[in-house]
Every structure is written in C-alpha cells, then in structure tokens.
Design a protein around this motif. Structure first.
Motif, PDB file in Angstrom:
ATOM      1  N   LYS A 239      14.845  31.864  91.474  1.00 27.13           N
ATOM      2  CA  LYS A 239      13.830  31.228  90.570  1.00 27.13           C
ATOM      3  C   LYS A 239      13.041  32.339  89.799  1.00 27.13           C
ATOM      4  O   LYS A 239      12.866  33.253  89.964  1.00 27.13           O
ATOM      5  N   TYR A 240      12.629  31.742  88.494  1.00 28.82           N
ATOM      6  CA  TYR A 240      12.006  32.548  87.703  1.00 28.82           C
ATOM      7  C   TYR A 240      10.720  33.196  88.123  1.00 28.82           C
ATOM      8  O   TYR A 240      10.180  34.413  87.791  1.00 28.82           O
ATOM      9  N   ASP A 241       9.923  32.484  88.906  1.00 27.75           N
ATOM     10  CA  ASP A 241       8.669  32.844  89.443  1.00 27.75           C
ATOM     11  C   ASP A 241       8.962  34.118  90.335  1.00 27.75           C
ATOM     12  O   ASP A 241       7.934  34.757  90.485  1.00 27.75           O
ATOM     13  N   ILE A 242       9.848  33.865  91.240  1.00 32.58           N
ATOM     14  CA  ILE A 242      10.168  35.045  91.999  1.00 32.58           C
ATOM     15  C   ILE A 242      10.206  36.599  91.098  1.00 32.58           C
ATOM     16  O   ILE A 242       9.826  37.424  91.396  1.00 32.58           O
ATOM     17  N   ILE A 243      11.260  36.395  89.868  1.00 31.00           N
ATOM     18  CA  ILE A 243      11.297  37.266  89.283  1.00 31.00           C
ATOM     19  C   ILE A 243      10.007  37.924  88.455  1.00 31.00           C
ATOM     20  O   ILE A 243       9.769  39.301  88.757  1.00 31.00           O
ATOM     21  N   VAL A 244       9.150  37.006  88.006  1.00 28.19           N
ATOM     22  CA  VAL A 244       7.737  37.615  87.441  1.00 28.19           C
ATOM     23  C   VAL A 244       7.073  38.220  88.594  1.00 28.19           C
ATOM     24  O   VAL A 244       6.530  39.030  88.318  1.00 28.19           O
ATOM     25  N   ARG A 245       6.965  37.566  89.860  1.00 32.12           N
ATOM     26  CA  ARG A 245       6.065  38.154  90.945  1.00 32.12           C
ATOM     27  C   ARG A 245       6.395  39.317  91.066  1.00 32.12           C
ATOM     28  O   ARG A 245       5.739  40.142  91.450  1.00 32.12           O
ATOM     29  N   LEU A 246       7.865  39.244  91.105  1.00 37.32           N
ATOM     30  CA  LEU A 246       8.253  40.823  91.637  1.00 37.32           C
ATOM     31  C   LEU A 246       8.172  42.077  90.691  1.00 37.32           C
ATOM     32  O   LEU A 246       8.231  43.398  90.937  1.00 37.32           O
ATOM     33  N   LEU A 247       7.977  41.631  89.414  1.00 36.84           N
ATOM     34  CA  LEU A 247       7.908  42.476  88.304  1.00 36.84           C
ATOM     35  C   LEU A 247       6.343  43.270  88.501  1.00 36.84           C
ATOM     36  O   LEU A 247       6.014  44.406  88.161  1.00 36.84           O
ATOM     37  N   THR A 248       5.283  42.711  89.123  1.00 38.29           N
ATOM     38  CA  THR A 248       3.976  42.793  89.282  1.00 38.29           C
ATOM     39  C   THR A 248       4.189  43.704  90.544  1.00 38.29           C
ATOM     40  O   THR A 248       2.740  44.233  90.815  1.00 38.29           O
ATOM     41  N   GLU A 249       4.887  43.722  91.324  1.00 39.14           N
ATOM     42  CA  GLU A 249       4.630  44.626  92.662  1.00 39.14           C
ATOM     43  C   GLU A 249       5.539  45.767  92.779  1.00 39.14           C
ATOM     44  O   GLU A 249       6.726  46.017  92.450  1.00 39.14           O
ATOM     45  N   PRO A 250       4.626  46.778  92.878  1.00 40.64           N
ATOM     46  CA  PRO A 250       4.956  48.218  92.761  1.00 40.64           C
ATOM     47  C   PRO A 250       6.499  48.249  93.565  1.00 40.64           C
ATOM     48  O   PRO A 250       6.566  48.064  94.882  1.00 40.64           O
ATOM     49  N   GLY A 251       7.584  49.053  92.986  1.00 40.80           N
ATOM     50  CA  GLY A 251       8.652  49.235  93.537  1.00 40.80           C
ATOM     51  C   GLY A 251       9.902  48.222  93.850  1.00 40.80           C
ATOM     52  O   GLY A 251      10.821  48.394  94.449  1.00 40.80           O
ATOM     53  N   ARG A 252       9.545  46.992  93.324  1.00 39.85           N
ATOM     54  CA  ARG A 252      10.320  45.811  93.708  1.00 39.85           C
ATOM     55  C   ARG A 252      11.195  45.690  92.457  1.00 39.85           C
ATOM     56  O   ARG A 252      12.546  45.690  92.747  1.00 39.85           O
ATOM     57  N   LEU A 253      10.720  45.382  91.198  1.00 38.07           N
ATOM     58  CA  LEU A 253      11.717  45.212  90.044  1.00 38.07           C
ATOM     59  C   LEU A 253      11.066  45.898  88.809  1.00 38.07           C
ATOM     60  O   LEU A 253       9.806  46.029  88.772  1.00 38.07           O
TER      61      LEU A 253
ATOM     62  N   MET B  16       9.976  32.495  81.376  1.00 34.40           N
ATOM     63  CA  MET B  16       9.378  33.911  81.746  1.00 34.40           C
ATOM     64  C   MET B  16       7.955  34.196  81.194  1.00 34.40           C
ATOM     65  O   MET B  16       7.134  34.378  81.722  1.00 34.40           O
ATOM     66  N   THR B  17       7.704  33.743  79.644  1.00 31.14           N
ATOM     67  CA  THR B  17       6.400  33.708  79.134  1.00 31.14           C
ATOM     68  C   THR B  17       5.480  32.842  79.884  1.00 31.14           C
ATOM     69  O   THR B  17       4.311  33.382  80.228  1.00 31.14           O
ATOM     70  N   TYR B  18       5.840  31.399  80.169  1.00 35.65           N
ATOM     71  CA  TYR B  18       4.864  30.590  80.692  1.00 35.65           C
ATOM     72  C   TYR B  18       4.608  31.071  82.081  1.00 35.65           C
ATOM     73  O   TYR B  18       3.449  31.118  82.302  1.00 35.65           O
ATOM     74  N   LEU B  19       5.696  31.702  82.865  1.00 33.45           N
ATOM     75  CA  LEU B  19       5.115  31.957  84.203  1.00 33.45           C
ATOM     76  C   LEU B  19       4.115  33.490  84.158  1.00 33.45           C
ATOM     77  O   LEU B  19       3.185  33.517  84.907  1.00 33.45           O
ATOM     78  N   ILE B  20       4.534  34.169  83.136  1.00 36.56           N
ATOM     79  CA  ILE B  20       3.754  35.389  82.981  1.00 36.56           C
ATOM     80  C   ILE B  20       2.134  35.019  82.765  1.00 36.56           C
ATOM     81  O   ILE B  20       1.255  35.642  83.302  1.00 36.56           O
ATOM     82  N   ASN B  21       1.956  34.226  81.891  1.00 40.73           N
ATOM     83  CA  ASN B  21       0.783  33.453  81.399  1.00 40.73           C
ATOM     84  C   ASN B  21       0.048  32.788  82.508  1.00 40.73           C
ATOM     85  O   ASN B  21      -1.096  32.937  82.886  1.00 40.73           O
ATOM     86  N   ARG B  22       0.870  31.737  83.132  1.00 38.39           N
ATOM     87  CA  ARG B  22       0.337  31.132  84.377  1.00 38.39           C
ATOM     88  C   ARG B  22      -0.261  31.814  85.493  1.00 38.39           C
ATOM     89  O   ARG B  22      -1.022  31.696  86.014  1.00 38.39           O
ATOM     90  N   LEU B  23       0.701  33.114  85.963  1.00 40.30           N
ATOM     91  CA  LEU B  23       0.340  33.977  86.978  1.00 40.30           C
ATOM     92  C   LEU B  23      -0.388  35.107  86.720  1.00 40.30           C
ATOM     93  O   LEU B  23      -1.048  35.731  87.557  1.00 40.30           O
TER      94      LEU B  23
ATOM     95  N   GLU C 214      14.897  23.231  88.693  1.00 38.60           N
ATOM     96  CA  GLU C 214      13.655  23.645  89.156  1.00 38.60           C
ATOM     97  C   GLU C 214      13.053  24.927  88.947  1.00 38.60           C
ATOM     98  O   GLU C 214      13.506  25.947  89.286  1.00 38.60           O
ATOM     99  N   SER C 215      12.293  24.952  87.521  1.00 39.38           N
ATOM    100  CA  SER C 215      11.909  26.198  87.257  1.00 39.38           C
ATOM    101  C   SER C 215      10.774  25.646  85.936  1.00 39.38           C
ATOM    102  O   SER C 215      10.988  24.885  85.035  1.00 39.38           O
ATOM    103  N   ALA C 216       9.436  26.023  86.297  1.00 36.38           N
ATOM    104  CA  ALA C 216       8.178  25.830  85.383  1.00 36.38           C
ATOM    105  C   ALA C 216       8.602  26.451  84.101  1.00 36.38           C
ATOM    106  O   ALA C 216       9.375  27.750  83.893  1.00 36.38           O
ATOM    107  N   PRO C 217       8.601  25.795  82.988  1.00 36.54           N
ATOM    108  CA  PRO C 217       7.769  24.639  82.671  1.00 36.54           C
ATOM    109  C   PRO C 217       8.785  23.397  82.496  1.00 36.54           C
ATOM    110  O   PRO C 217       8.267  22.401  82.019  1.00 36.54           O
TER     111      PRO C 217
END
Length: 192
Positions: free
Chosen positions: A157-171, A181-188, A33-36
């Motif tokens: 999940k990769y979407d958690i990794i990508v989301r946390l990269l955008t939150e200051p101080g998380r990852l 990773m590229t798919y999720l960065i673009n989708r989100l 379970e990981s887009a795409p």
C-alpha cells in the motif's frame, strides 16, 4: 441522441453476458484499496474516487453490483483468474493480456519522492537510495524495472511507503502514483 462507439457497446454487451455466469445476478467489481481511490472513511464506510465511480455507474444503469476493495496485487490476480467482472485500474504495460481497457478516465504521473535532505534530480540519484519503496508488481519503465542496482522494496500500500519515508533509516525513496502519494503525504502530514 449521443452515439456510442462500437467498442463501448461490445464491452457493455460482454458485461451483461457475464451476469448469469457468476450465478449471482450482479457484477463483481474490484477497486484497488489505496486512498484516495478506494478506502474506508473514519466511520468505516467504503469510499474513494474509483469506489464512487463504480457505485454511480451501478446506480445510473440499474445493474446490481458487489464492490470489493483489495490490494493491487489481489485485483490483478482476480482479473487473471476471472474472479471479478471488472475493475478500475491505471493502464500498465504488461497487463493488456488480462485487461480490456474500456475508457481512459485520466492520466496520472508516476513520481519518485525522496525523504527530506536527500537530493533527487536525475535518475542516477536513485542509486544513492538505501531503499526504494514501490507498489508490488507496479511497472514503471524498462530501465527502472530491470535495473538490478536499485534497492527496490515491494510494498502492498502507498500509505506504508509514505509512512516509512518519514521513519529514519527505513526508506529513502518512494515511487508511484503522483495523486496517491501526494494525497497521503498531505493527509498524514508526512513531509514538509
């Protein structure tokens, strides 16, 4: 007429022999379970490249199947415990004892992506990362996997990794499958 390799014929025979074993008359298939690759669309319908591959194989072969999307660690567990008949996975060192790889679908690069403003040009730049998000049980290389000085944080999940990269101080860094990773960065719309 196309010739099939002996290995593919044997794998097909083994799959066919597994049908009565599970007592259901259908193949039990797992998709990570990981887009795409495997996810539910906006209407809640299962889809993704790997999900669609397995559906099409079932449709063309006439073999009944049940496809379940699960986190990567659960798919590996199911394979180890014999709780599924097959799965589409990326070849990974250390899995040859539980997986018979039938065919290469494609080759995917593993990447490390830093949050905006933090340089990442060489391996040693990873030591400046306050946190490196990585899929649980993903093996990258001997050096990376065994490096005690990297602050690796296992994720489901990769979407958690990508989301946390955008939150200051998380990852500071995300490591993993380049397509996911590229798919999720673009989708989100996660990064510039």
């Amino acid at each position: 007429m196309r010739k099939m390799s002996l290995k593919k014929v044997l794998i097909f025979v083994l799959i066919m022999l597994s049908l009565p074993i599970n007592g259901r008359g259908e193949l039990l298939l797992n998709v990570i379970e990981s887009a795409p690759f495997g996810y539910r669309n906006e209407n809640g319908v299962p889809t993704g490249t790997h999900y669609d591959y397995l559906s099409k194989i079932s449709e063309r072969s006439g073999i009944s199947r049940e496809i379940t999307m699960l986190p990567r660690a659960r798919v590996i567990h199911n394979l180890e415990q014999g709780k599924c008949d097959a799965a589409i996975m990326f070849r990974s060192k250390g899995r040859d004892d539980i997986v018979e790889y039938a065919s290469r679908i494609r080759e995917i690069k593993i990447v490390a992506i830093n949050r905006k403003g933090l340089p990442l040009k060489v391996y040693d730049d990873l030591y400046h990362s306050r946190g490196i998000g990585i899929m649980r049980e993903l093996r990258i290389s001997k050096r990376f996997d065994n490096d005690p000085n990297l602050r690796k944080i296992p994720m489901e999940k990769y979407d958690i990794i990508v989301r946390l990269l955008t939150e200051p101080g998380r990852l500071d860094t995300g490591v993993g499958n380049a397509i996911a990773m590229t798919y999720l960065i673009n989708r989100l719309g996660a990064m510039d």
